[in-house]
Design a protein around this motif. Structure first.
Motif, PDB file in Angstrom:
ATOM      1  N   ILE A  14       0.867  -1.177   0.000  1.00 53.47           N
ATOM      2  CA  ILE A  14       0.000   0.000   0.000  1.00 53.47           C
ATOM      3  C   ILE A  14       0.902   1.225   0.000  1.00 53.47           C
ATOM      4  CG2 ILE A  14      -1.677   1.348   1.292  1.00 53.47           C
ATOM      5  CD1 ILE A  14      -2.731  -1.202   2.483  1.00 53.47           C
ATOM      6  N   ASP A  15       0.643   2.141  -0.912  1.00 58.48           N
ATOM      7  CA  ASP A  15       1.369   3.401  -0.949  1.00 58.48           C
ATOM      8  C   ASP A  15       0.720   4.330   0.067  1.00 58.48           C
ATOM      9  OD1 ASP A  15       2.641   5.771  -1.458  1.00 58.48           O
ATOM     10  OD2 ASP A  15       2.056   5.901  -3.559  1.00 58.48           O
ATOM     11  N   LEU A  16       1.326   4.453   1.252  1.00 55.48           N
ATOM     12  CA  LEU A  16       0.724   5.250   2.323  1.00 55.48           C
ATOM     13  C   LEU A  16       0.700   6.739   1.988  1.00 55.48           C
ATOM     14  CD1 LEU A  16       2.137   3.422   5.454  1.00 55.48           C
ATOM     15  CD2 LEU A  16      -0.110   3.205   4.414  1.00 55.48           C
ATOM     16  N   HIS A  18       0.140   8.053  -0.995  1.00 56.36           N
ATOM     17  CA  HIS A  18      -1.044   8.222  -1.840  1.00 56.36           C
ATOM     18  C   HIS A  18      -2.321   8.118  -0.999  1.00 56.36           C
ATOM     19  CE1 HIS A  18      -3.776   7.894  -5.217  1.00 56.36           C
ATOM     20  NE2 HIS A  18      -4.272   6.797  -4.677  1.00 56.36           N
ATOM     21  N   GLU A  19      -2.367   7.166  -0.088  1.00 59.00           N
ATOM     22  CA  GLU A  19      -3.551   6.980   0.749  1.00 59.00           C
ATOM     23  C   GLU A  19      -3.783   8.180   1.667  1.00 59.00           C
ATOM     24  OE1 GLU A  19      -5.963   4.616   0.639  1.00 59.00           O
ATOM     25  OE2 GLU A  19      -4.899   4.055  -1.181  1.00 59.00           O
ATOM     26  N   GLU A  20      -2.712   8.765   2.196  1.00 56.70           N
ATOM     27  CA  GLU A  20      -2.863   9.943   3.052  1.00 56.70           C
ATOM     28  C   GLU A  20      -3.382  11.125   2.242  1.00 56.70           C
ATOM     29  OE1 GLU A  20      -2.759  12.470   6.437  1.00 56.70           O
ATOM     30  OE2 GLU A  20      -3.012  10.324   6.127  1.00 56.70           O
ATOM     31  N   ARG A  22      -5.228  10.952  -0.432  1.00 53.56           N
ATOM     32  CA  ARG A  22      -6.627  10.642  -0.724  1.00 53.56           C
ATOM     33  C   ARG A  22      -7.503  10.911   0.485  1.00 53.56           C
ATOM     34  NH1 ARG A  22     -10.155   7.368   0.533  1.00 53.56           N
ATOM     35  NH2 ARG A  22      -8.777   6.057   1.750  1.00 53.56           N
ATOM     36  N   ARG A  23      -7.018  10.522   1.674  1.00 57.26           N
ATOM     37  CA  ARG A  23      -7.786  10.724   2.900  1.00 57.26           C
ATOM     38  C   ARG A  23      -7.998  12.217   3.154  1.00 57.26           C
ATOM     39  NH1 ARG A  23      -7.342  12.364   7.859  1.00 57.26           N
ATOM     40  NH2 ARG A  23      -5.159  12.881   7.617  1.00 57.26           N
ATOM     41  N   ARG A  24      -6.946  13.003   2.991  1.00 61.94           N
ATOM     42  CA  ARG A  24      -7.069  14.453   3.201  1.00 61.94           C
ATOM     43  C   ARG A  24      -8.046  15.072   2.208  1.00 61.94           C
ATOM     44  NH1 ARG A  24      -1.139  16.816   4.863  1.00 61.94           N
ATOM     45  NH2 ARG A  24      -0.803  15.377   6.594  1.00 61.94           N
ATOM     46  N   GLU A  26     -10.577  13.628   0.864  1.00 59.78           N
ATOM     47  CA  GLU A  26     -11.920  13.220   1.287  1.00 59.78           C
ATOM     48  C   GLU A  26     -12.403  14.070   2.470  1.00 59.78           C
ATOM     49  OE1 GLU A  26     -14.064  11.136  -0.095  1.00 59.78           O
ATOM     50  OE2 GLU A  26     -12.670  10.643  -1.705  1.00 59.78           O
TER      51      GLU A  26
END
Length: 82
Positions: A14-16, A18-20, A22-24, A26
């Motif tokens: 998991i690319d953290l 990229h996920e962070e 995306r979360r921000r 959202e």
């Protein structure tokens, strides 16, 4: 330590970063177009002022002790939020 190749294992990454991001995005989307960060900070400051107003001497000493211990943030000017 890496495991030897085994066909029963699957690589899971998991690319953290990229996920962070995306979360921000959202979170900002959920806040909506009418969210005013400056007004939110002002309201937070007003709430803090109200919460710590009217302390008696013992309460003020406890408050000062918590600030000096780093438990509560200092309210001195010169900080980014001031």
């Amino acid at each position: 330590m890496s495991l030897p190749p085994n066909p029963t294992y699957a690589v899971f990454e998991i690319d953290l970063v990229h996920e962070e991001a995306r979360r921000r995005a959202e979170v900002v989307t959920a806040l909506g177009p009418h969210w005013d960060p400056i007004a939110a900070l002002r309201a937070e400051e007003e709430a803090h002022d109200l919460l710590y107003s009217g302390l008696d001497a013992r309460q003020r000493a406890t408050y000062d002790m918590l600030v000096s211990a780093g438990v509560l943030p200092s309210r001195e000017t010169g900080h980014a939020a001031d």
